[in-house]
Design a protein around this motif. Structure first.
Motif, PDB file in Angstrom:
ATOM      1  N   THR A  39       0.840  -1.206   0.000  1.00 52.24           N
ATOM      2  CA  THR A  39       0.000   0.000   0.000  1.00 52.24           C
ATOM      3  C   THR A  39       0.871   1.250   0.000  1.00 52.24           C
ATOM      4  OG1 THR A  39      -1.875  -1.115   1.019  1.00 52.24           O
ATOM      5  CG2 THR A  39      -1.738   1.268   1.356  1.00 52.24           C
ATOM      6  N   GLU A  64      -9.131  -0.549   3.037  1.00 52.42           N
ATOM      7  CA  GLU A  64      -8.852   0.441   4.082  1.00 52.42           C
ATOM      8  C   GLU A  64      -9.573   1.730   3.743  1.00 52.42           C
ATOM      9  OE1 GLU A  64      -4.729   1.410   5.676  1.00 52.42           O
ATOM     10  OE2 GLU A  64      -4.283  -0.070   4.156  1.00 52.42           O
ATOM     11  N   ASP A 122      -6.290  -1.549  -4.868  1.00 53.73           N
ATOM     12  CA  ASP A 122      -5.817  -2.178  -3.631  1.00 53.73           C
ATOM     13  C   ASP A 122      -6.969  -2.950  -2.996  1.00 53.73           C
ATOM     14  OD1 ASP A 122      -4.446  -2.844  -1.381  1.00 53.73           O
ATOM     15  OD2 ASP A 122      -3.929  -0.810  -0.770  1.00 53.73           O
TER      16      ASP A 122
HETATM   17 MG   LIG Z   1      -2.220  -2.843   2.050  1.00 53.45          MG
END
Ligand SMILES: [Mg+2]
Ligand SMILES: Nc1ncnc2c1ncn2[C@@H]1O[C@H](COP(=O)(O)OP(=O)(O)OP(=O)(O)O)[C@@H](O)[C@H]1O
Length: 232
Positions: A39, A64, A122
Protein backbone atom coordinates in the motif's frame (compact mmCIF):
# COMPACT_ATOMS: atom_id res chain seq x y z
CA UNK A 1 14.43 1.42 -33.03
CA UNK A 2 11.23 1.62 -31.03
CA UNK A 3 11.48 4.06 -28.15
CA UNK A 4 9.46 2.98 -25.13
CA UNK A 5 7.87 5.88 -23.29
CA UNK A 6 8.41 5.47 -19.56
CA UNK A 7 6.95 7.01 -16.46
CA UNK A 8 9.10 7.47 -13.39
CA UNK A 9 7.56 6.18 -10.17
CA UNK A 10 9.61 8.81 -8.30
CA UNK A 11 10.36 6.20 -5.60
CA UNK A 12 13.99 6.54 -4.53
CA UNK A 13 16.18 3.82 -6.01
CA UNK A 14 13.42 2.13 -7.98
CA UNK A 15 13.37 3.67 -11.45
CA UNK A 16 16.91 2.73 -12.37
CA UNK A 17 15.91 -0.95 -11.92
CA UNK A 18 13.57 -0.62 -14.91
CA UNK A 19 15.50 1.46 -17.45
CA UNK A 20 14.30 4.73 -15.94
CA UNK A 21 10.61 4.01 -15.38
CA UNK A 22 7.58 1.80 -15.95
CA UNK A 23 6.50 1.49 -19.59
CA UNK A 24 3.70 4.03 -20.01
CA UNK A 25 0.31 2.34 -20.12
CA UNK A 26 1.54 -0.88 -18.57
CA UNK A 27 -0.32 -2.88 -15.95
CA UNK A 28 1.91 -3.84 -13.03
CA UNK A 29 1.21 -6.43 -10.36
CA UNK A 30 2.54 -5.51 -6.91
CA UNK A 31 2.78 -8.82 -5.02
CA UNK A 32 3.56 -9.55 -1.41
CA UNK A 33 2.51 -11.00 1.92
CA UNK A 34 0.80 -8.81 4.60
CA UNK A 35 2.71 -5.76 5.85
CA UNK A 36 5.38 -5.82 3.15
CA UNK A 37 4.68 -2.22 2.08
CA UNK A 38 2.45 -2.74 -0.98
CA UNK A 39 0.00 0.00 0.00
CA UNK A 40 2.82 2.40 0.84
CA UNK A 41 4.44 1.71 -2.56
CA UNK A 42 1.12 2.32 -4.32
CA UNK A 43 0.42 5.57 -2.45
CA UNK A 44 3.95 6.86 -3.05
CA UNK A 45 3.60 6.00 -6.78
CA UNK A 46 0.46 8.17 -6.90
CA UNK A 47 1.82 10.92 -4.65
CA UNK A 48 5.17 11.32 -6.48
CA UNK A 49 3.36 11.31 -9.81
CA UNK A 50 1.31 14.32 -8.70
CA UNK A 51 4.14 16.11 -6.90
CA UNK A 52 6.93 15.69 -9.46
CA UNK A 53 5.15 15.25 -12.78
CA UNK A 54 1.69 16.78 -12.34
CA UNK A 55 0.09 13.43 -13.18
CA UNK A 56 -3.47 12.70 -12.17
CA UNK A 57 -3.75 9.81 -9.75
CA UNK A 58 -6.57 7.59 -8.51
CA UNK A 59 -6.21 5.22 -5.56
CA UNK A 60 -9.02 2.70 -5.09
CA UNK A 61 -9.05 0.63 -1.93
CA UNK A 62 -11.42 -2.21 -1.11
CA UNK A 63 -9.74 -2.74 2.22
CA UNK A 64 -8.85 0.44 4.08
CA UNK A 65 -10.55 3.79 4.52
CA UNK A 66 -9.07 6.73 2.65
CA UNK A 67 -8.27 8.36 6.03
CA UNK A 68 -6.30 5.33 7.19
CA UNK A 69 -4.25 5.27 3.98
CA UNK A 70 -3.59 9.01 3.90
CA UNK A 71 -2.66 9.14 7.60
CA UNK A 72 -0.06 6.40 7.10
CA UNK A 73 1.25 8.25 4.02
CA UNK A 74 1.54 11.54 5.94
CA UNK A 75 3.64 9.83 8.59
CA UNK A 76 6.06 9.17 5.73
CA UNK A 77 5.99 12.84 4.70
CA UNK A 78 3.91 12.20 1.60
CA UNK A 79 1.66 15.23 1.35
CA UNK A 80 -1.27 13.45 -0.23
CA UNK A 81 -3.90 15.71 1.34
CA UNK A 82 -2.44 18.65 -0.60
CA UNK A 83 -2.74 16.76 -3.90
CA UNK A 84 -6.30 15.74 -3.00
CA UNK A 85 -7.30 19.32 -2.21
CA UNK A 86 -5.84 20.46 -5.54
CA UNK A 87 -7.97 17.81 -7.27
CA UNK A 88 -4.99 16.05 -8.86
CA UNK A 89 -5.30 12.92 -6.68
CA UNK A 90 -8.42 11.08 -5.63
CA UNK A 91 -8.81 8.33 -3.02
CA UNK A 92 -11.85 6.12 -3.27
CA UNK A 93 -12.78 3.52 -0.69
CA UNK A 94 -15.28 0.87 -1.77
CA UNK A 95 -16.01 -1.59 1.05
CA UNK A 96 -15.65 -5.16 -0.22
CA UNK A 97 -19.30 -5.95 0.55
CA UNK A 98 -20.39 -3.08 -1.73
CA UNK A 99 -18.61 -4.47 -4.81
CA UNK A 100 -21.29 -4.96 -7.44
CA UNK A 101 -21.68 -5.94 -11.09
CA UNK A 102 -21.12 -2.27 -11.97
CA UNK A 103 -17.90 -1.72 -10.02
CA UNK A 104 -15.47 -2.57 -12.81
CA UNK A 105 -17.32 -0.47 -15.39
CA UNK A 106 -17.49 2.43 -12.93
CA UNK A 107 -13.71 2.25 -12.34
CA UNK A 108 -12.91 2.12 -16.07
CA UNK A 109 -15.30 5.00 -16.76
CA UNK A 110 -13.73 7.13 -14.03
CA UNK A 111 -10.22 6.48 -15.39
CA UNK A 112 -11.35 7.63 -18.86
CA UNK A 113 -13.61 10.53 -17.86
CA UNK A 114 -11.12 12.04 -15.42
CA UNK A 115 -8.11 11.35 -17.68
CA UNK A 116 -6.27 9.49 -14.94
CA UNK A 117 -2.54 8.87 -15.57
CA UNK A 118 -1.81 6.57 -12.62
CA UNK A 119 -4.23 4.19 -10.92
CA UNK A 120 -3.73 1.80 -8.01
CA UNK A 121 -6.20 -0.99 -7.24
CA UNK A 122 -5.82 -2.18 -3.63
CA UNK A 123 -6.31 -5.01 -4.11
CA UNK A 124 -7.06 -7.04 -7.22
CA UNK A 125 -7.32 -10.05 -4.89
CA UNK A 126 -10.16 -8.49 -2.85
CA UNK A 127 -11.94 -7.15 -5.94
CA UNK A 128 -11.85 -10.53 -7.68
CA UNK A 129 -12.94 -12.58 -4.66
CA UNK A 130 -15.89 -10.26 -3.89
CA UNK A 131 -17.14 -9.71 -7.40
CA UNK A 132 -20.68 -11.06 -7.88
CA UNK A 133 -19.34 -12.81 -10.99
CA UNK A 134 -17.07 -15.00 -8.90
CA UNK A 135 -19.06 -15.39 -5.72
CA UNK A 136 -19.97 -18.97 -6.61
CA UNK A 137 -16.20 -19.29 -6.72
CA UNK A 138 -15.58 -21.64 -9.60
CA UNK A 139 -11.98 -21.05 -10.65
CA UNK A 140 -12.98 -20.39 -14.26
CA UNK A 141 -15.22 -17.48 -13.23
CA UNK A 142 -12.34 -16.00 -11.23
CA UNK A 143 -9.93 -16.37 -14.15
CA UNK A 144 -12.41 -14.85 -16.60
CA UNK A 145 -13.03 -11.91 -14.27
CA UNK A 146 -9.30 -11.23 -13.88
CA UNK A 147 -8.66 -11.49 -17.64
CA UNK A 148 -11.52 -9.15 -18.37
CA UNK A 149 -10.55 -6.57 -15.71
CA UNK A 150 -6.85 -6.50 -16.60
CA UNK A 151 -7.65 -6.19 -20.31
CA UNK A 152 -10.10 -3.33 -19.69
CA UNK A 153 -7.47 -1.44 -17.70
CA UNK A 154 -4.81 -2.09 -20.35
CA UNK A 155 -7.14 -0.69 -23.03
CA UNK A 156 -7.54 2.55 -21.05
CA UNK A 157 -4.67 3.93 -23.09
CA UNK A 158 -3.27 6.76 -21.00
CA UNK A 159 -3.20 5.04 -17.65
CA UNK A 160 -0.35 3.16 -16.02
CA UNK A 161 -1.83 0.84 -13.42
CA UNK A 162 -0.64 -0.92 -10.31
CA UNK A 163 -2.72 -3.86 -9.13
CA UNK A 164 -1.96 -5.00 -5.61
CA UNK A 165 -1.90 -8.76 -5.15
CA UNK A 166 -2.08 -10.65 -1.86
CA UNK A 167 0.15 -13.65 -1.50
CA UNK A 168 0.11 -16.30 1.19
CA UNK A 169 3.87 -16.86 1.09
CA UNK A 170 6.97 -15.49 -0.60
CA UNK A 171 6.96 -18.19 -3.28
CA UNK A 172 3.66 -17.22 -4.92
CA UNK A 173 2.83 -14.00 -6.80
CA UNK A 174 -0.96 -14.07 -6.47
CA UNK A 175 -3.78 -16.08 -4.95
CA UNK A 176 -5.36 -16.70 -8.33
CA UNK A 177 -2.20 -17.90 -10.14
CA UNK A 178 -3.29 -16.16 -13.33
CA UNK A 179 -2.77 -12.39 -12.86
CA UNK A 180 1.02 -12.76 -12.86
CA UNK A 181 0.83 -14.06 -16.43
CA UNK A 182 -1.48 -11.38 -17.81
CA UNK A 183 0.03 -8.31 -16.18
CA UNK A 184 2.90 -6.59 -18.03
CA UNK A 185 5.16 -6.41 -15.02
CA UNK A 186 5.54 -7.80 -11.52
CA UNK A 187 7.15 -6.10 -8.53
CA UNK A 188 7.57 -8.58 -5.69
CA UNK A 189 8.05 -7.31 -2.16
CA UNK A 190 9.39 -9.84 0.31
CA UNK A 191 9.50 -9.77 4.10
CA UNK A 192 11.76 -12.37 5.59
CA UNK A 193 14.04 -13.19 8.41
CA UNK A 194 17.66 -12.22 7.79
CA UNK A 195 19.84 -13.41 10.65
CA UNK A 196 16.95 -13.12 13.12
CA UNK A 197 15.65 -9.67 12.09
CA UNK A 198 12.77 -9.28 9.70
CA UNK A 199 13.65 -7.17 6.71
CA UNK A 200 11.99 -6.09 3.49
CA UNK A 201 13.35 -6.54 0.00
CA UNK A 202 12.13 -5.92 -3.53
CA UNK A 203 12.58 -7.77 -6.80
CA UNK A 204 11.43 -6.74 -10.28
CA UNK A 205 10.19 -10.19 -11.22
CA UNK A 206 9.02 -9.31 -14.74
CA UNK A 207 8.81 -6.15 -16.85
CA UNK A 208 7.80 -6.43 -20.49
CA UNK A 209 9.71 -4.21 -22.95
CA UNK A 210 12.43 -3.68 -20.34
CA UNK A 211 15.86 -5.03 -19.55
CA UNK A 212 15.08 -5.05 -15.86
CA UNK A 213 17.48 -5.44 -12.97
CA UNK A 214 17.35 -9.03 -11.67
CA UNK A 215 18.76 -8.61 -8.16
CA UNK A 216 16.91 -8.62 -4.85
CA UNK A 217 17.26 -5.16 -3.25
CA UNK A 218 16.77 -4.11 0.37
CA UNK A 219 13.60 -2.03 0.73
CA UNK A 220 13.38 0.49 3.56
CA UNK A 221 10.39 2.45 4.86
CA UNK A 222 11.88 5.77 6.02
CA UNK A 223 10.34 8.95 7.43
CA UNK A 224 10.59 10.37 3.87
CA UNK A 225 9.06 7.46 1.99
CA UNK A 226 10.44 4.27 0.51
CA UNK A 227 14.04 3.69 -0.45
CA UNK A 228 15.14 0.81 -2.66
CA UNK A 229 18.79 0.32 -1.82
CA UNK A 230 21.49 -0.50 -4.30
CA UNK A 231 23.42 -3.71 -3.65
CA UNK A 232 26.41 -2.81 -5.81
MG1 LIG B 1 -2.22 -2.84 2.05
N1 LIG C 1 5.94 5.45 9.81
C1 LIG C 1 6.43 4.23 9.53
N2 LIG C 1 7.76 4.00 9.59
C2 LIG C 1 8.27 2.79 9.31
N3 LIG C 1 7.53 1.71 8.96
C3 LIG C 1 6.20 1.89 8.89
C4 LIG C 1 5.58 3.16 9.14
N4 LIG C 1 4.26 3.03 8.96
C5 LIG C 1 4.03 1.76 8.60
N5 LIG C 1 5.19 1.06 8.56
C6 LIG C 1 5.35 -0.38 8.20
O1 LIG C 1 4.60 -0.61 7.04
C7 LIG C 1 3.69 -1.69 7.25
C8 LIG C 1 2.41 -1.40 6.52
O2 LIG C 1 2.72 -1.19 5.15
P1 LIG C 1 1.57 -1.37 4.08
O3 LIG C 1 0.28 -0.83 4.59
O4 LIG C 1 2.07 -0.79 2.81
O5 LIG C 1 1.52 -2.96 3.98
P2 LIG C 1 0.74 -3.88 2.93
O6 LIG C 1 1.76 -4.69 2.21
O7 LIG C 1 -0.17 -3.05 2.13
O8 LIG C 1 -0.06 -4.85 3.91
P3 LIG C 1 -1.52 -5.53 3.72
O9 LIG C 1 -1.35 -6.62 2.70
O10 LIG C 1 -1.81 -6.09 5.07
O11 LIG C 1 -2.45 -4.46 3.29
C9 LIG C 1 3.46 -1.78 8.72
O12 LIG C 1 3.17 -3.13 9.12
C10 LIG C 1 4.79 -1.29 9.29
O13 LIG C 1 5.69 -2.40 9.44
Amino acid sequence: MVVIERIKTGIRGFDNLVEGGLPKGSCILMSGTPGTGKTIFGVEFISRGAEKFGEKGLYISFEESSESITEQAEQLNLDVKKHVSKGIVKFLCIPAEEISNNTVNDIIKMIKDERINRVVIDSLSTLAINSPYTVQNPQTAMNRFIYSFVNSIKRSSNVTSMLISHTADDKSLSKDSISEFICDGIIHVIYESMGGDLSRSLLVRKMRKTKNDEDIHPLEITSKGLVVHSIK
